[in-house]
Design an enzyme around this catalytic site. Structure first.
Site, PDB file in Angstrom:
ATOM      1  N   SER A   1       0.819  -1.207   0.000  1.00 41.18           N
ATOM      2  CA  SER A   1       0.000   0.000   0.000  1.00 41.18           C
ATOM      3  C   SER A   1       0.854   1.258   0.000  1.00 41.18           C
ATOM      4  O   SER A   1       1.805   1.386   0.771  1.00 41.18           O
ATOM      5  CB  SER A   1      -0.951  -0.036   1.210  1.00 41.18           C
ATOM      6  OG  SER A   1      -0.692   1.012   2.095  1.00 41.18           O
ATOM      7  N   LYS A   2       0.504   2.143  -0.907  1.00 39.64           N
ATOM      8  CA  LYS A   2       1.221   3.405  -1.023  1.00 39.64           C
ATOM      9  C   LYS A   2       1.131   4.177   0.288  1.00 39.64           C
ATOM     10  O   LYS A   2       2.092   4.786   0.731  1.00 39.64           O
ATOM     11  CB  LYS A   2       0.596   4.215  -2.170  1.00 39.64           C
ATOM     12  CG  LYS A   2       1.161   5.624  -2.347  1.00 39.64           C
ATOM     13  CD  LYS A   2       0.465   6.287  -3.536  1.00 39.64           C
ATOM     14  CE  LYS A   2       0.466   7.802  -3.462  1.00 39.64           C
ATOM     15  NZ  LYS A   2       1.727   8.412  -3.823  1.00 39.64           N
TER      16      LYS A   2
END
Ligand code: GLU
Length: 456
Positions: free
Chosen positions: A224-225
């Protein structure tokens, strides 16, 4: 009156048609890139058509300029679409926000057909209260969902503002665009039963669902960014090559079924097989990507590598007298990512102050005193070289070693320290001297001699 017959007459039939349907969020997840890639490969393997559709109906998520980022990212990765917003095609428009009237017309038609009902200004899906719905996914097999389960709620299809929800738009678009294989992430798997009910209510053929498992950071967490994991753009900025990323990402959750791992995009399109897609989540392993990247860097033609490396070389090397191609040659086999480059070249412009203890090296049988003698001996020999090439410099060092009845390292080691001031360098003494040029090399040898004289 909306012309249903006209739009439906344009649906292509026969060949494989797949679509990548990103929402314009401004960046590309590694998982998104992988979905795009599999979708592309399924089409290319079958000699079919790969379509790009922009899913921008969720206005809250809309990011200015994000569509252009999708174009440039996919093109940069070599994932070219045959139909899409900018290139057109037989089933336009390819941007959902331009398809409003299509969704409205089909939502109303669905009410007439009994598959939906009005709820104020919105239109909701009608779900049978009893029984169950079974759908098929090529990766996950047959899945049966009881119609009274929470995922089968009578969700909104068309909002009161006239815009569709994803759950409605994907079915309408996939049908009208003649999509044969729907490739998407497993977060949509629980909704496929609802999509089947929509296809059935319209009397439409259901496409083949190809659901791919998430890309994970570890066993528990999705990549996840927001949690700091790299996006595709981040990886490029970190010095990874597109080709290496694409190759590595293809193997995240898909197996070609053999030992071979290195495939370029065209090769992937030949060997790709949906049956190799895995149900289990794939763990993103940056060390493995680094290994792939190093392989790709080493396989590049020297000119190609030099062109890619130049901006990184220039971060460390301001001196105009050194030749970029020579430096590139020095480091091509010695870096795993492009961002490794500047740190390896920090001695090219100037030798930073170093401790003379660096000259003490057991394996080369040198210490400060021996190094001083060696440098004094090699200085005039180097000065006498007329063609300043790596081979000539190496031959000169070797000749001195023979004369001293010593191993080459006894000469090479002090010389390398003298011209670099570093224990670890890309390349040996002769290569570095060749890159630096004769005048600069001699200047550094003189400085090293002076430095060693001082501590005598
Ligand atoms: N717009 C959806 C997304 O970005 C696409 C899902 C699909 O491929 O149908 O997640």
């Amino acid at each position: 009156m909306f012309d249903f017959t006209d739009i439906e007459s344009k649906i292509p039939h026969g060949a494989v048609r797949t679509r990548f349907a990103p929402s314009p969020t401004g960046f590309m997840h590694v998982g998104g890139l992988r979905t795009a890639l599999y979708t592309y490969l399924i089409a290319k393997k079958a000699g079919g058509t790969f379509i790009l559709r922009i899913e921008d109906t969720d206005q809250a998520r809309f990011v200015e300029g994000a569509t252009e980022i999708i174009y440039s990212t996919l093109r940069g990765a070599g994932i070219d679409w045959d139909e899409g917003p900018d290139v057109g095609g037989p089933t336009p428009p390819y941007i959902q926000s331009e398809r409003r009237e299509i969704y409205e017309a089909y939502a109303e038609k669905l009410v007439e057909l009994g598959g939906a009902y009005r709820d104020g200004d919105a239109i909701r899906q009608k779900i049978p209260k009893e029984g169950s719905t079974t759908f098929h996914d090529v990766v996950f097999g047959d899945i049966t969902v009881p119609n009274d389960s929470p995922s089968m709620n009578a969700g909104v299809l068309l909002k009161s503002d006239g815009l569709p929800t994803y759950n409605f738009a994907n079915v309408i678009d996939d049908h009208l665009m003649g999509i044969t294989h729907v490739v998407r992430g497993s977060e949509y798997l629980s909704s496929d039963a609802k999509y089947d009910l929509l296809y059935n209510a319209f009397g439409w053929e259901i496409p083949t669902y190809v659901t791919v498992s998430p890309v994970m950071r570890d066993a528990q967490h999705k990549l996840s960014k927001r949690n700091g994991d790299p996006t595709y753009e981040d990886l490029l900025a970190q010095g990874y090559l597109t080709e290496a990323i694409v190759n590595y990402v293809a193997l995240l959750g898909w197996s070609p079924g053999g030992e071979r791992e290195i495939f370029n995009l065209a090769e992937l399109a030949e060997v790709f097989d949906i049956r190799g897609i895995s149900k289990s989540p794939a763990i993103f392993d940056i060390a493995k990507l680094r290994y792939f990247n190093a392989e790709y860097i080493r396989a590049l033609a020297p000119e190609k590598f030099a062109a890619l490396a130049e901006p990184y070389i220039r971060q460390a090397v301001k001196s105009e007298s050194v030749n970029i191609a020579d430096i590139a040659e020095l480091i091509q086999a010695r870096c795993e990512v492009l961002t490794d480059i500047p740190g390896k070249l920090d001695f090219i412009d100037v030798v930073s102050d170093y401790n003379t203890e660096l000259y003490i090296h057991k394996k080369s049988k040198t210490d400060e005193k021996i190094s001083l003698d060696v440098l004094n001996a090699i200085r005039p020999e180097l000065d006498a070289i007329t063609d300043w090439t790596r081979d000539a410099i190496a031959a000169t060092c070797e000749a001195l070693a023979v004369k001293l009845d010593a191993k080459n390292a006894l000469v090479m080691y002090p010389l390398r320290i003298a011209v670099s001031g570093k224990a670890v360098t890309p390349g040996g003494a002769a290569e570095i001297c060749a890159v630096l040029g004769k005048a600069e090399s001699l200047k550094r040898v003189d400085a090293a001699i002076a430095k060693l004289e001082e501590i005598k």
